[in-house]
Structures are given as C-alpha cells and as structure tokens.
Design a protein around this motif. Structure first.
Motif, PDB file in Angstrom:
ATOM      1  N   ALA A 629      62.433  64.114  -7.609  1.00 33.92           N
ATOM      2  CA  ALA A 629      61.193  63.741  -8.285  1.00 33.92           C
ATOM      3  C   ALA A 629      59.970  63.859  -7.387  1.00 33.92           C
ATOM      4  O   ALA A 629      58.847  63.967  -7.873  1.00 33.92           O
ATOM      5  CB  ALA A 629      61.298  62.309  -8.821  1.00 33.92           C
ATOM      6  N   LYS A 630      60.169  63.810  -6.079  1.00 36.29           N
ATOM      7  CA  LYS A 630      59.029  63.931  -5.170  1.00 36.29           C
ATOM      8  C   LYS A 630      58.793  65.387  -4.817  1.00 36.29           C
ATOM      9  O   LYS A 630      59.639  66.248  -5.071  1.00 36.29           O
ATOM     10  CB  LYS A 630      59.271  63.109  -3.903  1.00 36.29           C
ATOM     11  N   GLY A 631      57.638  65.684  -4.255  1.00 34.80           N
ATOM     12  CA  GLY A 631      57.381  67.035  -3.777  1.00 34.80           C
ATOM     13  C   GLY A 631      58.324  67.376  -2.644  1.00 34.80           C
ATOM     14  O   GLY A 631      58.697  66.502  -1.864  1.00 34.80           O
ATOM     15  N   PRO A 632      58.753  68.624  -2.520  1.00 34.30           N
ATOM     16  CA  PRO A 632      59.727  68.982  -1.474  1.00 34.30           C
ATOM     17  C   PRO A 632      59.236  68.701  -0.069  1.00 34.30           C
ATOM     18  O   PRO A 632      60.037  68.455   0.831  1.00 34.30           O
ATOM     19  CB  PRO A 632      59.964  70.478  -1.705  1.00 34.30           C
ATOM     20  N   ALA A 633      57.915  68.732   0.154  1.00 35.01           N
ATOM     21  CA  ALA A 633      57.382  68.484   1.492  1.00 35.01           C
ATOM     22  C   ALA A 633      57.003  67.027   1.705  1.00 35.01           C
ATOM     23  O   ALA A 633      56.573  66.662   2.789  1.00 35.01           O
ATOM     24  CB  ALA A 633      56.165  69.373   1.744  1.00 35.01           C
ATOM     25  N   ASP A 634      57.145  66.191   0.651  1.00 32.97           N
ATOM     26  CA  ASP A 634      56.803  64.779   0.782  1.00 32.97           C
ATOM     27  C   ASP A 634      57.933  64.024   1.456  1.00 32.97           C
ATOM     28  O   ASP A 634      59.108  64.378   1.329  1.00 32.97           O
ATOM     29  CB  ASP A 634      56.531  64.155  -0.590  1.00 32.97           C
ATOM     30  N   GLU A 635      57.574  62.950   2.167  1.00 35.20           N
ATOM     31  CA  GLU A 635      58.559  62.076   2.778  1.00 35.20           C
ATOM     32  C   GLU A 635      58.316  60.643   2.312  1.00 35.20           C
ATOM     33  O   GLU A 635      57.169  60.257   2.068  1.00 35.20           O
ATOM     34  CB  GLU A 635      58.503  62.152   4.308  1.00 35.20           C
ATOM     35  N   MET A 636      59.361  59.892   2.176  1.00 35.54           N
ATOM     36  CA  MET A 636      59.222  58.524   1.713  1.00 35.54           C
ATOM     37  C   MET A 636      60.270  57.637   2.371  1.00 35.54           C
ATOM     38  O   MET A 636      61.233  58.122   2.970  1.00 35.54           O
ATOM     39  CB  MET A 636      59.338  58.446   0.189  1.00 35.54           C
ATOM     40  N   VAL A 637      60.059  56.323   2.217  1.00 35.29           N
ATOM     41  CA  VAL A 637      60.935  55.331   2.829  1.00 35.29           C
ATOM     42  C   VAL A 637      61.593  54.517   1.723  1.00 35.29           C
ATOM     43  O   VAL A 637      60.931  54.060   0.793  1.00 35.29           O
ATOM     44  CB  VAL A 637      60.150  54.398   3.774  1.00 35.29           C
ATOM     45  N   VAL A 638      62.908  54.342   1.818  1.00 35.45           N
ATOM     46  CA  VAL A 638      63.650  53.479   0.906  1.00 35.45           C
ATOM     47  C   VAL A 638      64.369  52.435   1.742  1.00 35.45           C
ATOM     48  O   VAL A 638      65.164  52.777   2.631  1.00 35.45           O
ATOM     49  CB  VAL A 638      64.654  54.261   0.048  1.00 35.45           C
ATOM     50  N   ASP A 639      64.081  51.163   1.478  1.00 35.38           N
ATOM     51  CA  ASP A 639      64.769  50.060   2.136  1.00 35.38           C
ATOM     52  C   ASP A 639      65.840  49.525   1.196  1.00 35.38           C
ATOM     53  O   ASP A 639      65.537  49.124   0.063  1.00 35.38           O
ATOM     54  CB  ASP A 639      63.787  48.938   2.489  1.00 35.38           C
ATOM     55  N   LEU A 640      67.078  49.543   1.651  1.00 31.36           N
ATOM     56  CA  LEU A 640      68.186  49.009   0.869  1.00 31.36           C
ATOM     57  C   LEU A 640      68.685  47.735   1.546  1.00 31.36           C
ATOM     58  O   LEU A 640      69.106  47.761   2.700  1.00 31.36           O
ATOM     59  CB  LEU A 640      69.324  50.028   0.779  1.00 31.36           C
ATOM     60  N   VAL A 641      68.601  46.633   0.812  1.00 34.37           N
ATOM     61  CA  VAL A 641      69.095  45.356   1.315  1.00 34.37           C
ATOM     62  C   VAL A 641      70.334  44.997   0.508  1.00 34.37           C
ATOM     63  O   VAL A 641      70.272  44.864  -0.719  1.00 34.37           O
ATOM     64  CB  VAL A 641      68.031  44.252   1.190  1.00 34.37           C
ATOM     65  N   THR A 642      71.461  44.862   1.179  1.00 31.56           N
ATOM     66  CA  THR A 642      72.714  44.541   0.506  1.00 31.56           C
ATOM     67  C   THR A 642      73.518  43.594   1.392  1.00 31.56           C
ATOM     68  O   THR A 642      73.023  43.128   2.429  1.00 31.56           O
ATOM     69  CB  THR A 642      73.509  45.812   0.168  1.00 31.56           C
ATOM     70  N   SER A 643      74.729  43.294   0.997  1.00 31.01           N
ATOM     71  CA  SER A 643      75.569  42.401   1.783  1.00 31.01           C
ATOM     72  C   SER A 643      76.867  43.091   2.153  1.00 31.01           C
ATOM     73  O   SER A 643      77.273  44.065   1.506  1.00 31.01           O
ATOM     74  CB  SER A 643      75.861  41.107   1.004  1.00 31.01           C
ATOM     75  N   GLN A 644      77.494  42.589   3.192  1.00 32.37           N
ATOM     76  CA  GLN A 644      78.744  43.181   3.656  1.00 32.37           C
ATOM     77  C   GLN A 644      79.923  42.586   2.902  1.00 32.37           C
ATOM     78  O   GLN A 644      79.958  41.389   2.613  1.00 32.37           O
ATOM     79  CB  GLN A 644      78.913  42.943   5.158  1.00 32.37           C
ATOM     80  N   THR A 645      80.865  43.442   2.573  1.00 32.86           N
ATOM     81  CA  THR A 645      82.045  42.965   1.857  1.00 32.86           C
ATOM     82  C   THR A 645      82.781  41.907   2.677  1.00 32.86           C
ATOM     83  O   THR A 645      82.804  41.951   3.903  1.00 32.86           O
ATOM     84  CB  THR A 645      82.993  44.127   1.521  1.00 32.86           C
ATOM     85  N   ASP A 646      83.396  40.948   1.965  1.00 31.91           N
ATOM     86  CA  ASP A 646      84.133  39.906   2.656  1.00 31.91           C
ATOM     87  C   ASP A 646      85.604  40.259   2.849  1.00 31.91           C
ATOM     88  O   ASP A 646      86.389  39.460   3.358  1.00 31.91           O
ATOM     89  CB  ASP A 646      84.016  38.581   1.896  1.00 31.91           C
ATOM     90  N   LYS A 647      85.971  41.470   2.446  1.00 27.15           N
ATOM     91  CA  LYS A 647      87.349  41.928   2.603  1.00 27.15           C
ATOM     92  C   LYS A 647      87.444  42.801   3.850  1.00 27.15           C
ATOM     93  O   LYS A 647      86.878  43.890   3.906  1.00 27.15           O
ATOM     94  CB  LYS A 647      87.801  42.697   1.366  1.00 27.15           C
ATOM     95  N   ASP A 648      88.156  42.293   4.840  1.00 28.42           N
ATOM     96  CA  ASP A 648      88.185  42.966   6.145  1.00 28.42           C
ATOM     97  C   ASP A 648      88.652  44.409   6.051  1.00 28.42           C
ATOM     98  O   ASP A 648      88.158  45.274   6.779  1.00 28.42           O
ATOM     99  CB  ASP A 648      89.097  42.193   7.100  1.00 28.42           C
ATOM    100  N   GLN A 649      89.593  44.691   5.151  1.00 26.85           N
ATOM    101  CA  GLN A 649      90.152  46.038   5.092  1.00 26.85           C
ATOM    102  C   GLN A 649      89.145  47.056   4.550  1.00 26.85           C
ATOM    103  O   GLN A 649      89.338  48.259   4.686  1.00 26.85           O
ATOM    104  CB  GLN A 649      91.425  46.064   4.236  1.00 26.85           C
ATOM    105  N   PHE A 650      88.051  46.574   3.938  1.00 27.07           N
ATOM    106  CA  PHE A 650      87.066  47.486   3.357  1.00 27.07           C
ATOM    107  C   PHE A 650      85.754  47.528   4.144  1.00 27.07           C
ATOM    108  O   PHE A 650      84.864  48.309   3.825  1.00 27.07           O
ATOM    109  CB  PHE A 650      86.757  47.092   1.910  1.00 27.07           C
ATOM    110  N   LYS A 651      85.617  46.666   5.155  1.00 32.70           N
ATOM    111  CA  LYS A 651      84.331  46.565   5.856  1.00 32.70           C
ATOM    112  C   LYS A 651      83.930  47.870   6.539  1.00 32.70           C
ATOM    113  O   LYS A 651      82.808  48.350   6.402  1.00 32.70           O
ATOM    114  CB  LYS A 651      84.384  45.432   6.881  1.00 32.70           C
ATOM    115  N   LYS A 652      84.861  48.435   7.283  1.00 29.58           N
ATOM    116  CA  LYS A 652      84.546  49.671   8.002  1.00 29.58           C
ATOM    117  C   LYS A 652      84.197  50.793   7.040  1.00 29.58           C
ATOM    118  O   LYS A 652      83.245  51.555   7.254  1.00 29.58           O
ATOM    119  CB  LYS A 652      85.731  50.072   8.888  1.00 29.58           C
ATOM    120  N   ASP A 653      84.957  50.906   5.947  1.00 35.35           N
ATOM    121  CA  ASP A 653      84.700  51.953   4.969  1.00 35.35           C
ATOM    122  C   ASP A 653      83.314  51.801   4.361  1.00 35.35           C
ATOM    123  O   ASP A 653      82.578  52.781   4.199  1.00 35.35           O
ATOM    124  CB  ASP A 653      85.765  51.903   3.867  1.00 35.35           C
ATOM    125  N   GLN A 654      82.918  50.577   4.029  1.00 38.45           N
ATOM    126  CA  GLN A 654      81.588  50.346   3.458  1.00 38.45           C
ATOM    127  C   GLN A 654      80.497  50.784   4.423  1.00 38.45           C
ATOM    128  O   GLN A 654      79.559  51.499   4.047  1.00 38.45           O
ATOM    129  CB  GLN A 654      81.398  48.866   3.115  1.00 38.45           C
TER     130      GLN A 654
END
Length: 734
Positions: A629-654
């Motif tokens: 949707a943006k111009g090919p030469a345009d640059e933008m910033v997206v901040d994603l705030v989320t939480s870490q999974t509480d399942k140890d077996q999936f933490k590294k994969d996330q």
C-alpha cells in the motif's frame, strides 16, 4: 518490557556454552556419497565444526584442519572418534585468554607444552632478531628463527594460527624465559591437483555448484540458482588476482563469514581500522602492509566508517586500477584482491529514489573514479538473513584444501573462455570489459576449473558477470553525470549474431526509479544501440499508488456497501463499531484494516497473542499489505507489542519466527520493532495520522483454513467467534 533480541539471546545458548551434538541419524545424500567417493580424505561434515568448537574462539578453517586430520570419513564411528580426539586436542592445547596465566604456569612446571594460538612476528631492529608474540597466551619477545619467518611471511602481518611447542628456560639476564621449540602453521601440506581435476569430471555442473556451496557451509537446498551464484561470487577474490568486489546489504546475511572463517589466505579488518601503513606500506620502517602478503583483504563494516583519509583513498584508487602503490618514490606491486562489505539501512527503491545504491558508503569513497574501479557489485539485498536451516549438514571440502585449490588458480586466466560462443559490445569500455572478464574468469575457475563448459553454462556466467559490472557503472553514472558520454550498451552477441541486452534485477523491477536521475540531454539513442531500455529518456515518475486504490471495491462499513476506498484525505472512512459474527466469511485485513493504515508512517500494533505460527503469519499478511500500500521508495516504522508464550517448548520457535518476520519486513521498507510485554491485555492498532482501531479479540479472528482457497485468501476463511472492531479518529500531534 523485553527486547526481542535480548529474549532470544537468553533462550539460545551461544557456541561457547554447552556442547553441540551432531546428528548422525540424518540420511546421507547421493551427493554426499559421491563427494566421499571421489575426494576421500579431503572432505568433512560441515556441521562438525560446531560439534568441536566448544569455547575455543578460533576460525572455522583451524577447526576443519583438525577435523580433516581425524574425522575425514563417512563412517559414523570414525567421525565420532575424530570429534572426541579434536575436542581433547582443543581442551589440552588451545589457549583461552582467561586461562593464560594457568597455561604459562603449566609451561613453567612441565618445562615444555604444546599450544594452539595465533602468532605474529616483528623485527627487533636494535638487537637484529625476529621476535614472536602469542595472542591468547599473551607473551611477547620470544625469539624465532629467521628461516621460519622467511618460509611463513604472513607471520609478519596479521598473524597465523599455529601449533607450537613452548619451552621455559629462565635466565639471570633480562631475556624472556620463553623459548619457541617448534612452530607449524595450521594448513595442509600438499594438494594432488591431478586428482582434483580428474574427480571434477565425475560431477555435473549442478552437482559441482552444490559441492562448492556445501564447502562454504551452506545448504544448497535452501538457495536458488542465483542465490548460489551470489554465494560463490564471494570466493572470486580468492581465485582471481586484484579483484575488487563490493557487497552492500542488510545485516545478518553472512557477508563477512566467507572472509573470516573460510580461508587462511584472507585478512578481514574493520573498515575503521584502515590506514595507509597497515594496508600498503609503513614509510617509517619500510614494512609492507596487508596487500603484500594476503590473497584477499576484506573491509568489514566499511559503510560505517565515516572517517576520511583522502591520501588513503587516492593510494587505494591507484592500486585498484594499476595493481601498484608507492613506497616513497619507489612503485611496488601486489596481487591482493580487495573486498568492501557494508550494511544498508534503506531499501533498494528508497536508495534509488533519494540517492544511489552506493548511498551507505562514506562520502570520501563515493567518488566516481574510485567506484569505477569496482569490478562487481553483489546485490546483498537479495541474500536472505542466515537461519539455522541454511547451514549444511552435508560434506564439503576441508576449507584449507579448498583454499589451496583457489590459491593455485590465481595464476590462470579464463577470461577469454566465452569468446568461442559470444562477444561483448564494441562500445564497452576497457574498464567495464575488465570487470566483466574478471568476474567471468573467477566463476569459470570455481565452477569449471578445467576451463571446459557448455555454451549454456558459459552464457549463464557471462550474463551474471555483465549484470554485476553494469550495476556498478549505472550508479557511477548517477553520481557523476559527466561520465555519461559514450554510454556503453551492456549485453552480448551470440554466435548467430543475435544481440542480447542485459539489465539488472532492480532496473527491471523499479524502472521509473532506476532511471529517475538520468539527464537525457546529450544521450544519443543511435549511438547507444537504438531503442535501449537502460538509457532511454526516463518516463514520468509514477505517483505512488496503494493496493487499496487499485483493488476491486471492498465492503468496509457494516451495511455491506461496496464503496471503494481511496487513500487520500477526502476519503470518508467509517467511524464506529463493527461486529463480526462467528461463521462469517468475506472478511480480510485488506477490507477492514488496511484502508485505515494507508498514508501512515508509523503504526503501533498491540496484541498479546502473537505466539503461534499462524498468529505470526497473520501479522506477516498485514505487513505485506502495508508494504504494497505504500510507495516502493517509502519507509515506515511498525511497532509490535506482544507477549511471550508461557509454554517453554514453544518459546524459542515464537522468538525465531518474530526475528525472521522482522528481517523479512526490512527488505520491503518496513522497520519492525518487536517488544515483549507480559502485562498487556487490550488489542489495538494506532497510526500516526489519526486512527485508532480497537481489535476486540485481536488479529487472530479466523478458524484454521480447511481448503486451499481459504489458505490463499482471508475472505474465504470463517470467523471463529463473535468479535468487534472499533474505529475512532484520534488527535494527531503536530
């Protein structure tokens, strides 16, 4: 709130922690069996380096030398025994810097001890003898025999990893108690070249390329044919004398790995550490610099070096063109190739829109005459960030064996091997022709070391070589319009007399940006070959259009009307609450979120449940729409705030998926910042141009796709439970 990289570093131990165990259960490939059949004793499993490294901070070629001595086999029991042997050798003889006093004590108590360390030598002119310094053992002034220095002159500049016997003989005088009893550089003793050439004929071109890719530690299954050629281009400086190469691209793509780990014949230095004395000659003492001793001198983080030494630039410019530099009034020659590695912080269209593809280089090196000495420009933005699956578990040449092969080929010239089938344009300048020839010659030596290849194979390498030089020349002409006289036509003619134009990938992808700064005055289309796409008068620059403005009309309001959404200030987007019902279809990010994001330069996404693979993919789908949707030469910033999974077996994969998403986004002009915060609960998207979307239950709104159409398009997926989006305008800070 936790930074993504910090969370991942806590999750994944470094090579210095723990012990990597190789996977012996994985089936050996047909190529691996073939490699072992024809090059027995000269190949090694490439994943074994990790298995033996432990906390020994040594280059890969040192470890492979040891593995080649003890684990060069396809028998699992022999390999395991060899790994154990190398681990024991490193444990007993490698000098850790933090254990230097302990090792010094061992030498004193035993009287003699064998060590593995990096050794450098200086001339003590006052007392007229050579003295060695040991980097990790931290002892200096150890006398070394002049014949040993003569036979291993790289000891004098940069240093060499060696296996040494050190004795302790204290004296009453001021002399050091350390005595060098023996020194052996870590390298193979000899190479059977006849066997090498004979064995090469047993492999097809595709197989041989994969052998070389595995030999530099990469998994060929993870790379396209072009990706493999780019990886092999990094080897050309080792096989071609006085070859000047530039690679600029994003971080983490393995640009410097080839020059730090894969050959004892190359020196990698930080771009900020470059001086005339270190690189060429110290006029105070007459000591030759790096170019006098090494096959390759590579400058890491070259783009980050903002210090200017115009004298260095001028000397380098002369050396890159004429293979000579001056010591006082005396000209000296050298054969070292020069490689310039740097990171880019912008996308290709951004650089083309605002500057050029050399945008990141220090100003003193953005000199058209200096840049014109570059033979090839590797488009580093085409190289994917290195991931664990991109490393090879297969067999490849022991690095030192390959290094000796490459070094021996430097005296040969394959630059004319295409001329029986193809010819370059007559208007291509000598300098452009040299760049094409040296790249082509280097690739031929690597892939077809006997000099024999089919016309199809030759054509592939010739086209790639022309493109790399054209990338250099086109950017030089952007920087210095005065060089646009007598424009060359980059391409070639086949044996049937048919002309083939060659264009760069970015020229083909962004034609309106690639040629935007060209001054058409004085360009003679007939002189440049008639209707030549590369240098014809540029079309009017297209206005940036978003995907939302060219996509079919989509419903965005609760009544289901088909009003098209246009990304301009006059668009009346819906404000209020929109409900989505379980089982509903026809909903996509494209029609319920994207119109509100068009025109923003910074977006903040808050959603605590970006954990599972499909949830990370959802964010990737949204970022992909934003990128379109943006111009090919345009640059933008997206901040994603989320939480870490509480399942140890999936933490590294996330964490790894989020890192991969961040790296992918960078290549399309989106700087994705990921922060982990386990206290968040609400879900929202906020833009810097005045929109806030409350996401109800978040971005994960669909049932898992049940068919191929649903996998391909969000509109065919069913909403999994009732949810609500709320759209509101917010004040924009000025």
């Amino acid at each position: 709130m936790t930074n993504l990289d910090d969370a991942l570093s806590e999750m994944v131990p470094s090579d210095a922690e723990g012990v990597y165990e190789p996977n012996f259960t994985e089936a050996e490939s047909d190529l691996d069996r073939k490699i072992n059949e024809h090059f027995a004793g000269s190949v090694v499993r490439k994943d074994l380096v990790k298995a033996v490294r432990g906390n020994a901070v040594v280059p890969g070629y040192v470890l492979e030398y040891l593995l080649g001595q003890y684990a060069a086999s396809d028998d699992e029991e022999t390999i395991q025994d060899g790994i154990d042997m190398v681990r024991n050798i490193l444990a007993a003889h490698y000098v850790n810097r933090n254990e230097k006093v302990l090792v010094q004590s061992i030498i004193r108590e035993k009287g003699k001890h064998r060590i593995i360390d990096r050794v450098t030598v200086d001339l003590n002119a006052k007392q007229d003898f050579y003295e060695a310094s040991f980097e990790n053992l931290d002892i200096k002034g150890v006398p070394i025999d002049a014949n040993t220095v003569t036979q291993n002159q790289k000891l004098l500049v940069g240093g060499v990893w060696c296996i040494c016997d050190i004795e302790y003989k204290p004296s009453d005088g001021p002399t050091e108690p350390w005595v060098l009893a023996s020194l052996k550089p870590i390298q193979i003793s000899s190479v059977d070249f006849d066997r090498f050439y004979s064995a090469r004929t047993a492999f097809t071109t595709d197989e041989w390329i994969d052998v070389l890719v595995q030999s530099i530690g990469l998994n060929p299954e993870q790379f396209s044919r072009r990706g493999k050629l780019i990886a092999l281009t990094r080897l050309i400086p080792f096989v071609e004398r006085n070859y000047n190469l530039v690679e600029l691209g994003p971080k983490g793509t393995g640009k410097s790995h080839t020059f730090s780990e894969l050959s004892p014949n190359g020196a990698l230095i930080s771009g900020g550490e470059v001086t005339v004395a270190k690189l060429f000659v110290n006029n105070a003492n007459g000591k030759l610099g790096l170019v006098g001793y090494w096959d390759v001198v590579a400058f890491d983080e070259f783009a980050a070096n903002r210090r200017t030494d115009q004298n260095l630039v001028n000397i380098m410019k002369n050396y890159m063109a004429n293979k000579q530099f001056n010591r006082g009034n005396q000209p000296l020659g050298a054969e070292a190739s020069m490689v310039f590695i740097g990171n880019t912080s912008h996308t290709v269209p951004y650089m083309l829109q605002h500057s050029d593809l050399f945008d990141e280089l220090p100003d003193s090196y953005r000199d058209a005459a200096w840049l014109d000495r570059i033979h090839h420009y590797i488009p580093g933005w085409e190289v994917s960030p290195i991931r664990s699956e991109m490393f090879s578990n297969g067999y490849g040449f022991v690095v030192d064996y390959l290094a000796e092969i490459l070094h021996s080929k430097r005296s040969e010239d394959f630059s004319d091997k295409y001329q029986a089938h193809f010819s370059l344009g007559t208007d291509i300048s000598t300098r452009d022709r040299d760049g094409i020839h040296k790249t082509f010659s280097g690739l031929m030596k690597l892939i077809h070391p006997t000099g024999i290849a089919t016309s199809e194979d030759i054509e592939e390498l010739l086209v790639y070589s022309i493109e790399g030089r054209k990338r250099v020349k086109d950017q030089v002409l952007r920087i210095d319009p005065t060089m646009r006289d007598n424009l060359p036509r980059f391409g070639y003619e086949d044996s049937q007399g048919v002309w083939h134009d060659v264009v760069t990938v970015e020229e083909n992808q962004y034609p309106q940006l690639y040629r935007r700064n060209w001054d058409s005055d004085g360009v003679d289309s007939e002189a440049t070959g008639g209707d030549l796409a590369t240098y014809s008068e540029p079309p009017a620059l297209l206005e940036s259009r978003s995907m939302a403005s060219i996509a079919p009309p989509l419903p965005i309001v609760p009544d289901g009307s088909d009003e098209p959404v246009l990304p301009d200030a006059t668009t009346q987007l819906f404000e209020g609450i929109r409900d989505f019902k379980a089982g509903q279809t026809g909903v996509s990010y494209e029609n319920v979120i994207l119109p509100y994001l068009v025109g923003a330069t910074q977006i903040t996404i808050v959603d605590p449940y970006i954990r599972m693979p499909h949830q990370v993919r959802n964010v990737g789908d949204l970022l992909g729409l934003i990128a379109l949707a943006k111009g090919p030469a345009d640059e933008m910033v997206v901040d994603l705030v989320t939480s870490q999974t509480d399942k140890d077996q999936f933490k590294k994969d996330q964490l790894e998926r989020l890192v991969a998403l961040r790296e992918a986004s960078q290549g399309f002009g989106i700087a994705l910042n990921v922060r982990l915060d386990d206290t968040i609960h609400d879900r929202s998207i906020v833009t810097d141009h005045g929109w806030r979307i409350l996401l109800g239950k978040g971005l994960d709104i669909w049932e898992m796709p049940t068919n191929a159409m649903a996998e391909a398009r969000q509109e065919f997926r069913r909403i999994k439970s009732d949810t609500t989006f709320t759209y509101a305008r917010t004040p924009v800070e000025v």
